[in-house]
Write an enzyme that holds these catalytic residues in place. Sequence first.
Site, PDB file in Angstrom:
ATOM      1  N   SER A   8      63.734  68.769 105.028  1.00  0.00           N
ATOM      2  CA  SER A   8      64.347  69.440 106.176  1.00  0.00           C
ATOM      3  C   SER A   8      63.839  68.785 107.445  1.00  0.00           C
ATOM      4  CB  SER A   8      63.948  70.917 106.193  1.00  0.00           C
ATOM      5  OG  SER A   8      64.169  71.430 107.494  1.00  0.00           O
ATOM      6  N   HIS A  33      68.398  67.828 104.658  1.00  0.00           N
ATOM      7  CA  HIS A  33      68.709  69.230 104.963  1.00  0.00           C
ATOM      8  C   HIS A  33      68.613  69.441 106.475  1.00  0.00           C
ATOM      9  CE1 HIS A  33      68.613  73.585 103.845  1.00  0.00           C
ATOM     10  NE2 HIS A  33      67.817  73.713 104.884  1.00  0.00           N
ATOM     11  N   ASP A  35      68.877  72.158 109.544  1.00  0.00           N
ATOM     12  CA  ASP A  35      68.835  73.586 109.846  1.00  0.00           C
ATOM     13  C   ASP A  35      69.436  73.876 111.210  1.00  0.00           C
ATOM     14  OD1 ASP A  35      67.405  74.820 107.574  1.00  0.00           O
ATOM     15  OD2 ASP A  35      65.823  73.411 108.143  1.00  0.00           O
ATOM     16  N   MET A  37      70.374  76.609 113.853  1.00  0.00           N
ATOM     17  CA  MET A  37      70.024  77.992 114.217  1.00  0.00           C
ATOM     18  C   MET A  37      70.576  78.304 115.598  1.00  0.00           C
ATOM     19  SD  MET A  37      66.064  78.186 113.022  1.00  0.00           S
ATOM     20  CE  MET A  37      65.470  77.376 111.524  1.00  0.00           C
ATOM     21  N   HIS A  66      72.523  73.681 106.752  1.00  0.00           N
ATOM     22  CA  HIS A  66      72.188  75.082 106.502  1.00  0.00           C
ATOM     23  C   HIS A  66      72.451  75.845 107.799  1.00  0.00           C
ATOM     24  CE1 HIS A  66      68.686  78.092 105.511  1.00  0.00           C
ATOM     25  NE2 HIS A  66      69.868  78.669 105.528  1.00  0.00           N
ATOM     26  N   MET A  68      72.352  78.819 109.952  1.00  0.00           N
ATOM     27  CA  MET A  68      71.771  80.137 110.241  1.00  0.00           C
ATOM     28  C   MET A  68      72.360  80.622 111.556  1.00  0.00           C
ATOM     29  SD  MET A  68      67.992  79.117 108.968  1.00  0.00           S
ATOM     30  CE  MET A  68      68.402  77.384 109.069  1.00  0.00           C
ATOM     31  N   MET A 137      66.825  81.882  99.656  1.00  0.00           N
ATOM     32  CA  MET A 137      65.774  81.712 100.665  1.00  0.00           C
ATOM     33  C   MET A 137      64.461  82.242 100.105  1.00  0.00           C
ATOM     34  SD  MET A 137      67.067  80.152 103.222  1.00  0.00           S
ATOM     35  CE  MET A 137      65.554  80.176 104.210  1.00  0.00           C
ATOM     36  N   ASP A 175      64.511  77.287  99.526  1.00  0.00           N
ATOM     37  CA  ASP A 175      64.205  76.819 100.879  1.00  0.00           C
ATOM     38  C   ASP A 175      63.171  77.742 101.516  1.00  0.00           C
ATOM     39  OD1 ASP A 175      64.222  75.854 103.460  1.00  0.00           O
ATOM     40  OD2 ASP A 175      66.317  76.361 103.882  1.00  0.00           O
TER      41      ASP A 175
HETATM   42  C1  DX5 Z   1      63.729  77.998 107.492  1.00  0.00           C
HETATM   43  C2  DX5 Z   1      64.581  76.773 107.242  1.00  0.00           C
HETATM   44  C3  DX5 Z   1      63.937  75.789 106.363  1.00  0.00           C
HETATM   45  C4  DX5 Z   1      62.688  75.190 106.887  1.00  0.00           C
HETATM   46  C5  DX5 Z   1      61.786  75.046 105.709  1.00  0.00           C
HETATM   47  O1  DX5 Z   1      64.436  78.925 108.213  1.00  0.00           O
HETATM   48  O2  DX5 Z   1      65.802  77.155 106.640  1.00  0.00           O
HETATM   49  O3  DX5 Z   1      64.836  74.782 105.928  1.00  0.00           O
HETATM   50  O4  DX5 Z   1      62.821  73.948 107.514  1.00  0.00           O
HETATM   51  O5  DX5 Z   1      60.565  74.651 106.166  1.00  0.00           O
HETATM   52  P1  DX5 Z   1      59.257  74.654 105.294  1.00  0.00           P
HETATM   53  O6  DX5 Z   1      59.480  73.766 104.128  1.00  0.00           O
HETATM   54  O7  DX5 Z   1      58.256  74.146 106.261  1.00  0.00           O
HETATM   55  O8  DX5 Z   1      58.991  76.097 104.872  1.00  0.00           O
HETATM   56 ZN    ZN Z   2      67.001  75.504 105.689  1.00  0.00          ZN
END
Ligand code: DX5
Ligand code: ZN
Length: 221
Positions: A8, A33, A35, A37, A66, A68, A137, A175
Site C-alpha cells: 500500500s 494498493h 488507498d 480516502m 481501495h 474509502m 478489513m 488489509d
Molecule cells: C487502512 C488502509 C490500508 C493501510 C494498511 O485504512 O486501507 O491499506 O495502508 O496499512 P498497514 O499495512 O500499515 O496497516
Molecule cells: Zn487499503
Amino acid sequence: MKVRIAPSILSADFGHLADEIRMCEEGGADVIHLDVMDGRFVPNITFGEKVIASARKATSLPLDVHMMVVEPENYFESFAGAGATGMTIHVEAAPHLQRQLARIRELGCLAGAAINPGTSLGAIHEVALDLDLLLIMTVNPGFGGQEFIPASVDKVSRARRLLDEMRSHAALEVDGGIARDTIQKVWRAGADTFVAGNAVFSASDPKAEIEELRRICLETV
Ligand code: DX5
Ligand code: ZN
C-alpha cells in the site's frame, strides 16, 4: 493458491512516489494498493485520480484502488480512465452494491467489495458472484500502521468457506496490520492477497520484506 503481496503506497514517500512503486515492482510485488480516502467515509484525506494516473505511468503492475469514500460511483469513470485495474468499494458506503459492482466491471475493471471489522459477512453473500475480490478489513480503515484485529482470522475462514460454497473465484484480500507476525494466520485461514503498508515501507529493505512476507506464508511448521 498463490500468495499475492500488495504493497500500500499510503506508507510510501510521496515525494518519490514513482521510485517507491518501481521498488515494489522490482521486489516482486503482485499488485499496487492505492488507498483513496475522502475525509467523510473515514476521517483522513489522501489522493484521487491524479495520483492513480502517476502510479499508472510508473508501473505495469495491476493497480487496485481501495475506495474509502462515500458515493464511490462518482469516481468510477475517472479512476478507470486514470488506469485503475480494479476498484474496491465499501459495502457500508454502497446501498446499491450489486449495481455499483456491475458498473465497475462494465468499465473493464475488477470489482471488489470491502467490509469493515464490525460488518457481518452477510453483507456480501448475495453479491458473491458479482465480485472479483473480497476485502476483509483487519483494522478499522483510515490510517496505516494500526494493529491487526485478532478476531479477523476467524472471519477470513468464514469468508473462504462462503466464497467456496458460492463457487466464487474472487480473490480474498486482507488489509491492515499485515506483517511478519500476522500474515501466516490469515493465509492459513484462506486469504490469498495481502495488503502491507507499514511492514513494507518501514522495513530497512522493502524489496526483501515483500519476499519475506511471501516466504512466511509458504513456510511449513
Ligand atoms: C487502512 C488502509 C490500508 C493501510 C494498511 O485504512 O486501507 O491499506 O495502508 O496499512 P498497514 O499495512 O500499515 O496497516
Ligand atoms: Zn487499503
